[in-house]
Design a protein around this motif. Sequence first.
Motif, PDB file in Angstrom:
ATOM      1  N   VAL A   1      38.427  40.878  29.803  1.00  0.00           N
ATOM      2  CA  VAL A   1      38.230  40.193  31.077  1.00  0.00           C
ATOM      3  C   VAL A   1      38.213  41.257  32.164  1.00  0.00           C
ATOM      4  CG1 VAL A   1      39.455  38.820  32.808  1.00  0.00           C
ATOM      5  CG2 VAL A   1      39.185  37.926  30.514  1.00  0.00           C
ATOM      6  N   GLN A   2      37.315  41.117  33.139  1.00  0.00           N
ATOM      7  CA  GLN A   2      37.285  42.027  34.280  1.00  0.00           C
ATOM      8  C   GLN A   2      37.714  41.268  35.532  1.00  0.00           C
ATOM      9  OE1 GLN A   2      36.750  45.304  34.051  1.00  0.00           O
ATOM     10  NE2 GLN A   2      37.297  45.468  36.214  1.00  0.00           N
ATOM     11  N   VAL A   3      38.762  41.760  36.215  1.00  0.00           N
ATOM     12  CA  VAL A   3      39.270  41.094  37.416  1.00  0.00           C
ATOM     13  C   VAL A   3      38.397  41.470  38.609  1.00  0.00           C
ATOM     14  CG1 VAL A   3      41.248  40.749  38.923  1.00  0.00           C
ATOM     15  CG2 VAL A   3      41.595  41.097  36.468  1.00  0.00           C
ATOM     16  N   LEU A   4      37.813  40.464  39.246  1.00  0.00           N
ATOM     17  CA  LEU A   4      36.864  40.670  40.340  1.00  0.00           C
ATOM     18  C   LEU A   4      37.517  40.588  41.712  1.00  0.00           C
ATOM     19  CD1 LEU A   4      33.958  38.359  39.061  1.00  0.00           C
ATOM     20  CD2 LEU A   4      34.513  40.704  38.365  1.00  0.00           C
ATOM     21  N   LYS A   5      38.578  39.802  41.821  1.00  0.00           N
ATOM     22  CA  LYS A   5      39.159  39.554  43.137  1.00  0.00           C
ATOM     23  C   LYS A   5      40.561  38.972  42.960  1.00  0.00           C
ATOM     24  CE  LYS A   5      38.466  36.613  47.258  1.00  0.00           C
ATOM     25  NZ  LYS A   5      38.972  37.599  48.223  1.00  0.00           N
ATOM     26  N   THR A   6      41.411  39.222  43.934  1.00  0.00           N
ATOM     27  CA  THR A   6      42.766  38.661  43.951  1.00  0.00           C
ATOM     28  C   THR A   6      42.949  37.871  45.237  1.00  0.00           C
ATOM     29  OG1 THR A   6      43.641  40.531  42.693  1.00  0.00           O
ATOM     30  CG2 THR A   6      45.225  39.200  43.920  1.00  0.00           C
ATOM     31  N   CYS A   7      43.588  36.710  45.133  1.00  0.00           N
ATOM     32  CA  CYS A   7      43.905  35.947  46.344  1.00  0.00           C
ATOM     33  C   CYS A   7      45.245  35.237  46.156  1.00  0.00           C
ATOM     34  CB  CYS A   7      42.798  34.950  46.689  1.00  0.00           C
ATOM     35  SG  CYS A   7      42.440  33.744  45.418  1.00  0.00           S
ATOM     36  N   HIS A   8      45.912  35.009  47.270  1.00  0.00           N
ATOM     37  CA  HIS A   8      47.179  34.287  47.276  1.00  0.00           C
ATOM     38  C   HIS A   8      46.963  32.954  47.987  1.00  0.00           C
ATOM     39  CE1 HIS A   8      49.877  37.482  45.797  1.00  0.00           C
ATOM     40  NE2 HIS A   8      49.010  38.300  46.366  1.00  0.00           N
ATOM     41  N   THR A   9      47.217  31.866  47.277  1.00  0.00           N
ATOM     42  CA  THR A   9      47.026  30.542  47.858  1.00  0.00           C
ATOM     43  C   THR A   9      48.366  30.004  48.356  1.00  0.00           C
ATOM     44  OG1 THR A   9      47.365  29.446  45.722  1.00  0.00           O
ATOM     45  CG2 THR A   9      45.113  30.108  46.283  1.00  0.00           C
ATOM     46  N   PRO A  10      48.338  29.115  49.354  1.00  0.00           N
ATOM     47  CA  PRO A  10      49.592  28.619  49.939  1.00  0.00           C
ATOM     48  C   PRO A  10      50.499  27.914  48.937  1.00  0.00           C
ATOM     49  CG  PRO A  10      47.724  28.082  51.353  1.00  0.00           C
ATOM     50  CD  PRO A  10      47.156  28.615  50.084  1.00  0.00           C
ATOM     51  N   HIS A  11      49.897  27.184  47.986  1.00  0.00           N
ATOM     52  CA  HIS A  11      50.713  26.386  47.073  1.00  0.00           C
ATOM     53  C   HIS A  11      50.604  26.828  45.613  1.00  0.00           C
ATOM     54  CE1 HIS A  11      51.319  23.816  50.503  1.00  0.00           C
ATOM     55  NE2 HIS A  11      50.019  23.607  50.614  1.00  0.00           N
ATOM     56  N   GLY A  12      49.474  27.422  45.247  1.00  0.00           N
ATOM     57  CA  GLY A  12      49.285  27.785  43.841  1.00  0.00           C
ATOM     58  C   GLY A  12      49.702  29.192  43.498  1.00  0.00           C
TER      59      GLY A  12
ATOM     60  N   THR B   1      43.134  43.698  41.314  1.00  0.00           N
ATOM     61  CA  THR B   1      41.677  43.723  41.381  1.00  0.00           C
ATOM     62  C   THR B   1      41.150  45.002  40.739  1.00  0.00           C
ATOM     63  OG1 THR B   1      41.680  42.431  43.424  1.00  0.00           O
ATOM     64  CG2 THR B   1      39.707  43.728  42.942  1.00  0.00           C
ATOM     65  N   GLY B   2      40.137  44.855  39.889  1.00  0.00           N
ATOM     66  CA  GLY B   2      39.560  46.005  39.197  1.00  0.00           C
ATOM     67  C   GLY B   2      40.127  46.241  37.816  1.00  0.00           C
ATOM     68  N   ASP B   3      41.235  45.562  37.477  1.00  0.00           N
ATOM     69  CA  ASP B   3      41.828  45.732  36.146  1.00  0.00           C
ATOM     70  C   ASP B   3      40.930  45.133  35.070  1.00  0.00           C
ATOM     71  OD1 ASP B   3      44.034  47.018  37.067  1.00  0.00           O
ATOM     72  OD2 ASP B   3      45.420  45.343  36.817  1.00  0.00           O
ATOM     73  N   THR B   4      40.969  45.750  33.911  1.00  0.00           N
ATOM     74  CA  THR B   4      40.379  45.170  32.703  1.00  0.00           C
ATOM     75  C   THR B   4      41.522  44.614  31.864  1.00  0.00           C
ATOM     76  OG1 THR B   4      38.642  46.846  32.757  1.00  0.00           O
ATOM     77  CG2 THR B   4      38.873  45.570  30.733  1.00  0.00           C
ATOM     78  N   LEU B   5      41.378  43.361  31.388  1.00  0.00           N
ATOM     79  CA  LEU B   5      42.432  42.699  30.621  1.00  0.00           C
ATOM     80  C   LEU B   5      41.962  42.424  29.203  1.00  0.00           C
ATOM     81  CD1 LEU B   5      43.484  39.964  33.233  1.00  0.00           C
ATOM     82  CD2 LEU B   5      44.226  42.343  33.100  1.00  0.00           C
ATOM     83  N   SER B   6      42.926  42.391  28.289  1.00  0.00           N
ATOM     84  CA  SER B   6      42.625  42.021  26.912  1.00  0.00           C
ATOM     85  C   SER B   6      43.838  41.316  26.321  1.00  0.00           C
ATOM     86  CB  SER B   6      42.249  43.251  26.088  1.00  0.00           C
ATOM     87  OG  SER B   6      41.751  42.849  24.815  1.00  0.00           O
ATOM     88  N   LEU B   7      43.688  40.870  25.068  1.00  0.00           N
ATOM     89  CA  LEU B   7      44.767  40.156  24.394  1.00  0.00           C
ATOM     90  C   LEU B   7      45.682  41.099  23.623  1.00  0.00           C
ATOM     91  CD1 LEU B   7      42.699  37.106  23.089  1.00  0.00           C
ATOM     92  CD2 LEU B   7      44.280  37.157  25.031  1.00  0.00           C
TER      93      LEU B   7
ATOM     94  N   VAL C   1      36.133  49.745  34.794  1.00  0.00           N
ATOM     95  CA  VAL C   1      35.646  49.903  36.165  1.00  0.00           C
ATOM     96  C   VAL C   1      36.614  50.780  36.955  1.00  0.00           C
ATOM     97  CG1 VAL C   1      35.105  48.712  38.322  1.00  0.00           C
ATOM     98  CG2 VAL C   1      34.494  47.663  36.132  1.00  0.00           C
ATOM     99  N   THR C   2      36.079  51.767  37.650  1.00  0.00           N
ATOM    100  CA  THR C   2      36.864  52.591  38.564  1.00  0.00           C
ATOM    101  C   THR C   2      36.401  52.286  39.986  1.00  0.00           C
ATOM    102  OG1 THR C   2      37.106  54.349  36.927  1.00  0.00           O
ATOM    103  CG2 THR C   2      37.513  54.928  39.225  1.00  0.00           C
ATOM    104  N   LEU C   3      37.293  51.762  40.795  1.00  0.00           N
ATOM    105  CA  LEU C   3      36.935  51.386  42.153  1.00  0.00           C
ATOM    106  C   LEU C   3      36.896  52.621  43.045  1.00  0.00           C
ATOM    107  CD1 LEU C   3      39.058  48.130  42.598  1.00  0.00           C
ATOM    108  CD2 LEU C   3      36.683  48.351  41.856  1.00  0.00           C
ATOM    109  N   ASP C   4      35.866  52.688  43.873  1.00  0.00           N
ATOM    110  CA  ASP C   4      35.691  53.797  44.808  1.00  0.00           C
ATOM    111  C   ASP C   4      35.963  53.263  46.211  1.00  0.00           C
ATOM    112  OD1 ASP C   4      35.023  56.100  46.110  1.00  0.00           O
ATOM    113  OD2 ASP C   4      32.853  55.855  45.889  1.00  0.00           O
ATOM    114  N   ILE C   5      37.200  53.421  46.657  1.00  0.00           N
ATOM    115  CA  ILE C   5      37.596  52.871  47.952  1.00  0.00           C
ATOM    116  C   ILE C   5      37.225  53.865  49.052  1.00  0.00           C
ATOM    117  CG2 ILE C   5      39.521  52.041  49.350  1.00  0.00           C
ATOM    118  CD1 ILE C   5      40.931  51.262  46.777  1.00  0.00           C
ATOM    119  N   PRO C   6      36.383  53.472  49.987  1.00  0.00           N
ATOM    120  CA  PRO C   6      35.976  54.407  51.045  1.00  0.00           C
ATOM    121  C   PRO C   6      37.132  54.733  51.977  1.00  0.00           C
ATOM    122  CG  PRO C   6      35.118  52.195  51.478  1.00  0.00           C
ATOM    123  CD  PRO C   6      35.737  52.153  50.118  1.00  0.00           C
ATOM    124  N   ALA C   7      37.028  55.888  52.626  1.00  0.00           N
ATOM    125  CA  ALA C   7      38.078  56.308  53.555  1.00  0.00           C
ATOM    126  C   ALA C   7      38.102  55.378  54.766  1.00  0.00           C
ATOM    127  CB  ALA C   7      37.821  57.743  54.005  1.00  0.00           C
TER     128      ALA C   7
END
Length: 683
Positions: free
Chosen positions: A297-308, A370-376, A384-390
Amino acid sequence: MGTRAGERCKGPKCIAIVGPFSSGKTTLLEALLARTGIIPRQNPIGSGSTVGDNSPEARGHMMSVEATVATTEFMGESITFVDCPGSIEFSFESQPILAGCDLAVVVAEPDEKKIPALQLIMRQLDDMGVPRMLFLNKIDKATVGVRDLLKLLQPISSTPLLLRQIPLRKEGVIIGSIDLALERAYIYREYAPSEIASIPDDEKAREVEARFSMLERLADHDDALMEQLLDEIEPPKDAIFDDLSADLREGVITPVLIGSAEKGNGVLRLLKAIRHDAPDVTATRERLGLEAGKPAVQVLKTCHTPHGGKLSIARVLAGRFPDGAEVYSSRSTSGKISGIYRLLGKEQKKLAAAEEGETVAFGKLDEIATGDTLSLDKNVPQLVTLDIPAPVYALAMRPKERKDDVRLTAALQRMLQEDPSLTLEQNQDSSETIVSGHGEMHLRVTVERLEGKYQIAVDTQPPRIPYRETIRTGTTQRGRHKKQSGGHGQFGDVLLDIKPLPRGSGFEFTDTITGGVVPKQYIPSVEAGIRDYLKCGPLGFPVVDIAVNLADGSYHTVDSSDMAFQQAARLAMREGMANCSPVLLEPILKVEIYTPSEATAKITGIVPQRRGQILGYDARPGWEGWDIVEATIPQSEIGDLIIELRSATFGAASYCAKFDHLAELTGRLADEVIQSQAKKVAA
């Protein structure tokens, strides 16, 4: 029937929608969802009812500030669309998403001013190897011919732009399109499928010419088609569609379709092209180099929801991931999936498992980023290696109420999980919490989320500039600390030689004590006292580039102590430094500005206005139509530089900066800095 493309890819697809700010991406998403029937109607942007209106910040600024994920079905097949922000300030959001998607739909306007911003996106797709289609939006507002526009756009595309449709006009007004592969006309109807029609007689010559150009380009990769064209044999339509699919998946063409997302025009043809031509997760696995047969699995995005709680939006590249499964990341972290959800904007539908190719949200994987690769299992490759701009813009933040100090730190940590392009620094010298990002709007949205989502009101200001001071001349100064108050007294006596050092030398301490006039055990105390004084010199700033020699002194066998000699050294420094012509130093940064060539003259005019010095400029390697301007600029002048650069380049320019040297600051500016510092010290 053509065979180059093989069978049509029928698995669940993940399609990224990208494009410059205000090109109509969110409108297109809404139109696509309405046409597939997952939502009852297409709602206008800003109404608060669209799937893309996923935050108060997006609604307030009438722009996407984070990605929107929406899964729908079209003709029995699952497609997940991910609408990515268009502003360069939020562009990092698309990087992990593009890594896990099968195809990018690039939304462009018929506006040549937007070409530099579009070029940034096309370059990112090239670097990541993502196949793409170009949807030429707002075609009804075009003031230039489509083929003339493609001539302007072709230099920014590494692959040939292949026109699949041309506008159908009546009395100068675009009323539909002509599909060059199907040789069929479509009359636009607002918010409804187009009406199929025959090609008008007065458009046939134009259609024949445009179609032949399309076939010629396809023939570059199909010898059989080339022979048919040379022999003037009409190729079969199924072979043409096969070539269109194969060339798109191989990344050797960028098909161009036209329409108006606002009116729902051209949307059905786009959907059919995606369904028929887009690759699926099999090609994406190969692009990322995933080992065959390994669940991932490739993680595309992370978000925090108010209740979940925390949601990790991810693409299943291979295998099946049931709810409750333990997953392991490429960073040696792990977690148990607690809920799997299909997304439609903010709406969630619970699933029992995530199947191969699906794009879903996994619940409560607290250690996953975000950007992690997951497995069982624990043997997980990092795909994926994220290239975060300055960062290019920063603010110092503090809560309006002291009781929110801990809450602010926790909220910022969560926001960094959601947006890894934000940077958090606890500056020890200035005691400031500094948040850095990619523009004024980026940090404005950050502050709005703190106040809205987390209920933490904050004050902001530009970060303090790390001024320093030094001396121009030297002196010799005695410092004597003598105190008698009954019992043991305090006595320390030192003679210090103070002199300046070349810029960048720092601080040097020596001693030339002879005859034990200052016992050896007290010499480190003298140095400690000097170093303590240098934290705040006569102008109120840390002192650099100075040498101090302990030349002489005296002591008392009973009253001398470590603290007494420290105090004597401070006294000598305090009195001596005032006689050494102290001068203020400001940090100077080496800056590289990346700008479209047409704006270079503006940029070279901006730099001197900020007390900067142009070092030179040249063509940016590998970037046609772009320059690099090199300069040195004082750090105090660079805080809002990005705002002016973006204003001069329609939002396209950026820069990177690093410390270069310290330079003397004199005159009115120095007086203002010193007076301001004196007020802060007094407060």
